[in-house]
Design a protein around this motif. Structure first.
Motif, PDB file in Angstrom:
ATOM      1  N   PHE A 250       0.822  -1.209   0.000  1.00 27.29           N
ATOM      2  CA  PHE A 250       0.000   0.000   0.000  1.00 27.29           C
ATOM      3  C   PHE A 250       0.858   1.261   0.000  1.00 27.29           C
ATOM      4  N   LEU A 251       2.050   1.176   0.590  1.00 27.23           N
ATOM      5  CA  LEU A 251       2.981   2.306   0.500  1.00 27.23           C
ATOM      6  C   LEU A 251       3.321   2.571  -0.964  1.00 27.23           C
ATOM      7  N   ALA A 252       3.613   1.501  -1.717  1.00 28.47           N
ATOM      8  CA  ALA A 252       3.927   1.638  -3.134  1.00 28.47           C
ATOM      9  C   ALA A 252       2.728   2.172  -3.912  1.00 28.47           C
ATOM     10  N   PHE A 296       1.528   6.082  22.638  1.00 28.78           N
ATOM     11  CA  PHE A 296       0.315   5.283  22.440  1.00 28.78           C
ATOM     12  C   PHE A 296       0.692   3.949  21.799  1.00 28.78           C
ATOM     13  N   SER A 297       1.690   3.291  22.377  1.00 23.20           N
ATOM     14  CA  SER A 297       2.228   2.062  21.790  1.00 23.20           C
ATOM     15  C   SER A 297       1.177   0.958  21.693  1.00 23.20           C
ATOM     16  N   GLU A 298       0.153   1.017  22.548  1.00 21.79           N
ATOM     17  CA  GLU A 298      -0.892  -0.006  22.477  1.00 21.79           C
ATOM     18  C   GLU A 298      -1.702   0.114  21.180  1.00 21.79           C
ATOM     19  N   ASN A 299      -1.638   1.297  20.555  1.00 25.10           N
ATOM     20  CA  ASN A 299      -2.332   1.516  19.271  1.00 25.10           C
ATOM     21  C   ASN A 299      -1.357   1.557  18.094  1.00 25.10           C
ATOM     22  N   ALA A 300      -0.195   0.927  18.265  1.00 25.39           N
ATOM     23  CA  ALA A 300       0.870   1.035  17.263  1.00 25.39           C
ATOM     24  C   ALA A 300       0.477   0.467  15.909  1.00 25.39           C
ATOM     25  N   ARG A 301      -0.516  -0.417  15.884  1.00 21.09           N
ATOM     26  CA  ARG A 301      -0.880  -1.034  14.595  1.00 21.09           C
ATOM     27  C   ARG A 301      -1.512  -0.038  13.619  1.00 21.09           C
ATOM     28  N   VAL A 302      -1.875   1.131  14.139  1.00 21.86           N
ATOM     29  CA  VAL A 302      -2.376   2.161  13.232  1.00 21.86           C
ATOM     30  C   VAL A 302      -1.285   2.611  12.259  1.00 21.86           C
ATOM     31  N   LEU A 303      -0.019   2.330  12.606  1.00 21.78           N
ATOM     32  CA  LEU A 303       1.096   2.667  11.731  1.00 21.78           C
ATOM     33  C   LEU A 303       1.035   1.889  10.420  1.00 21.78           C
ATOM     34  N   LEU A 304       0.359   0.747  10.425  1.00 15.91           N
ATOM     35  CA  LEU A 304       0.158  -0.002   9.185  1.00 15.91           C
ATOM     36  C   LEU A 304      -0.545   0.851   8.132  1.00 15.91           C
ATOM     37  N   PHE A 307       1.998   4.850   7.575  1.00 15.69           N
ATOM     38  CA  PHE A 307       3.184   4.877   6.720  1.00 15.69           C
ATOM     39  C   PHE A 307       2.847   4.932   5.224  1.00 15.69           C
ATOM     40  N   PRO A 308       1.858   4.159   4.737  1.00 13.69           N
ATOM     41  CA  PRO A 308       1.536   4.262   3.310  1.00 13.69           C
ATOM     42  C   PRO A 308       1.148   5.671   2.865  1.00 13.69           C
ATOM     43  N   ILE A 309       0.469   6.431   3.745  1.00 14.37           N
ATOM     44  CA  ILE A 309       0.062   7.785   3.377  1.00 14.37           C
ATOM     45  C   ILE A 309       1.286   8.665   3.115  1.00 14.37           C
ATOM     46  N   ILE A 310       2.370   8.402   3.840  1.00 20.48           N
ATOM     47  CA  ILE A 310       3.606   9.172   3.638  1.00 20.48           C
ATOM     48  C   ILE A 310       4.090   9.043   2.196  1.00 20.48           C
ATOM     49  N   GLY A 311       3.881   7.870   1.597  1.00 17.09           N
ATOM     50  CA  GLY A 311       4.299   7.656   0.212  1.00 17.09           C
ATOM     51  C   GLY A 311       3.663   8.622  -0.767  1.00 17.09           C
ATOM     52  N   LEU A 312       2.478   9.092  -0.456  1.00 19.99           N
ATOM     53  CA  LEU A 312       1.777  10.043  -1.324  1.00 19.99           C
ATOM     54  C   LEU A 312       2.585  11.318  -1.514  1.00 19.99           C
ATOM     55  N   PHE A 313       3.314  11.737  -0.466  1.00 18.54           N
ATOM     56  CA  PHE A 313       4.087  12.976  -0.512  1.00 18.54           C
ATOM     57  C   PHE A 313       5.579  12.728  -0.719  1.00 18.54           C
ATOM     58  N   LEU A 314       6.052  11.532  -0.366  1.00 14.88           N
ATOM     59  CA  LEU A 314       7.465  11.211  -0.541  1.00 14.88           C
ATOM     60  C   LEU A 314       7.813  10.921  -1.996  1.00 14.88           C
TER      61      LEU A 314
END
Length: 394
Positions: A250-252, A296-304, A307-314
């Motif tokens: 999804f990042l790609a 908020f490490s207990e909610n770390a799975r939101v990083l899944l 991170f892909p959204i960052i690809g839109l601007f990177l």
């Protein structure tokens, strides 16, 4: 695509698609070989076997391409990639992966110089060149999506033990692309240099140094995601290999969207303002991900999903900065200039892979976002200086 031969667009995009798949399959290789008890510090050096031959060979291939022609050079590189990918599934030893990545790195040096040369020799206006660069580079992101998705499904299937046979698909596309190149005519530059090393005079100016600095850290950031994000998902977020690869895909996909959108709208905006806006959005998103990881490490799975959204601007950054500089380079020096881009990219990728493997080895993945954020801040500072200086003539 606004080039002299309209039918050149497809093989150019397929070339970047192929190299994207073979270069970025390293994330898959890292995941699979780590399960075979090969340590991360050893796996961290795999990128070096890809990047260092890429850097060293790029100085020599400039005049190789000049002597044999762009078309023949591209065909040679693609044939070599196709043959090596055909043999890979039948080899079990770890050292062959090192050799394979070394060959891929050398071939990519040829491929990138040829593709950039073709684009520059047929484009003159800066924004048109930026549009073309984003369009062709977008296929690079499709390659990342394809290789992560395809191998992810194969690894998770009942035929998972045969995952290496997925490289035969890459081999097939390579041979098809070779066939397409053989059927078309490409305008070749007239100069045939007999020098061993290319003429690099004039590339030591401050503008070029700043440009290479920006390119270095953009590649640094991209490789932090492309090569290591699946392993981060698996080790830190504790998801399985299949889901780690699909999430990385999804990042790609977002990266492809970012480059495609940029190619459509870039002519409406100043390149420098568009670039800096993308950088600021990346900073904003990375700050949020860092806060989530630390507080908020207990909610770390939101990083899944973050991170892909960052690809839109990177994703637009690399084509934008390259096109702005390439538009100002004399056509007879474009191959030499591209070889320097290849060297900077290879060194950046290699250094990043070795350093980020340390985070994995010592289980310091809480700092993953901050590690990338530091590189983004370097891009913002160097890019601001570059755009301010490049407003003057090189």
């Amino acid at each position: 695509m606004n080039v002299k031969q309209p039918n050149i667009s497809l093989p150019l995009k397929l070339t970047f698609l192929i190299f994207s798949m073979v270069l970025n399959c390293i994330g898959i290789v890292i995941i699979q070989l780590s399960e075979q008890k090969i340590t991360y510090d050893k796996l961290g050096f795999l990128d070096s076997f890809k990047d260092l031959p890429n850097a060293l060979f790029s100085l020599f291939v400039v005049n190789f391409i000049s002597r044999f022609g762009t078309k023949k050079s591209l065909i040679f590189a693609l044939m070599l990639v196709g043959i090596c990918s055909l043999f890979l599934p039948f080899v079990e030893v770890f050292w062959f992966y090192k050799l394979w990545f070394a060959i891929i790195g050398a071939c990519f040096a040829i491929g990138k110089i040829c593709v950039y040369g073709i684009i520059r020799n047929n484009m003159t206006e800066e924004k048109s060149l930026a549009k073309t660069m984003n369009s062709v580079e977008a296929s690079f992101m499709i390659g990342i999506f394809t290789v992560n998705t395809g191998f992810g499904w194969l690894i998770s299937s009942q035929f998972g033990e045969y995952w290496k046979f997925g490289f035969m698909f890459i081999s097939l596309i390579s041979f098809i692309t070779v066939y397409l190149f053989m059927k078309i005519k490409i305008a070749e530059p007239q100069n045939k240099s007999t020098r061993i090393f290319p003429d690099l005079s004039g590339f030591g100016k401050k503008t070029f140094i700043l440009f290479f600095g920006v390119s270095f850290f953009i590649i640094f950031i991209e490789q932090s995601f492309n090569s290591w994000l699946p392993a981060f998902y698996k080790d830190h977020l504790k998801v399985n290999s299949f889901f780690a690869l699909q999430a990385s895909s999804f990042l790609a996909l977002f990266s492809y969207t970012g480059r495609t959108i940029t190619s459509k709208i870039i002519q409406r905006f100043p390149l420098s303002k568009y670039f800096m806006t993308c950088v600021m959005m990346i900073v904003f998103l990375l700050i949020i991900t860092s806060v989530i990881q630390f507080y908020f490490s207990e909610n770390a799975r939101v990083l899944l999903f973050m991170f892909p959204i960052i690809g839109l601007f990177l994703a637009p950054l690399y084509p934008l900065i390259n096109s702005k500089m390439i538009a100002k380079i004399d056509k007879d020096k474009i191959n030499a200039f591209t070889s320097l881009i290849v060297i900077v990219s290879a060194v950046s990728s290699s250094i990043n892979s070795i350093s980020i493997s340390i985070l994995f080895k010592y289980q310091m993945l809480t700092y993953y976002s901050l590690y990338i954020l530091g590189a983004v801040m370097m891009v913002s500072v160097l890019a601001y200086s570059y755009f301010k200086l490049s407003s003057n003539k090189i």
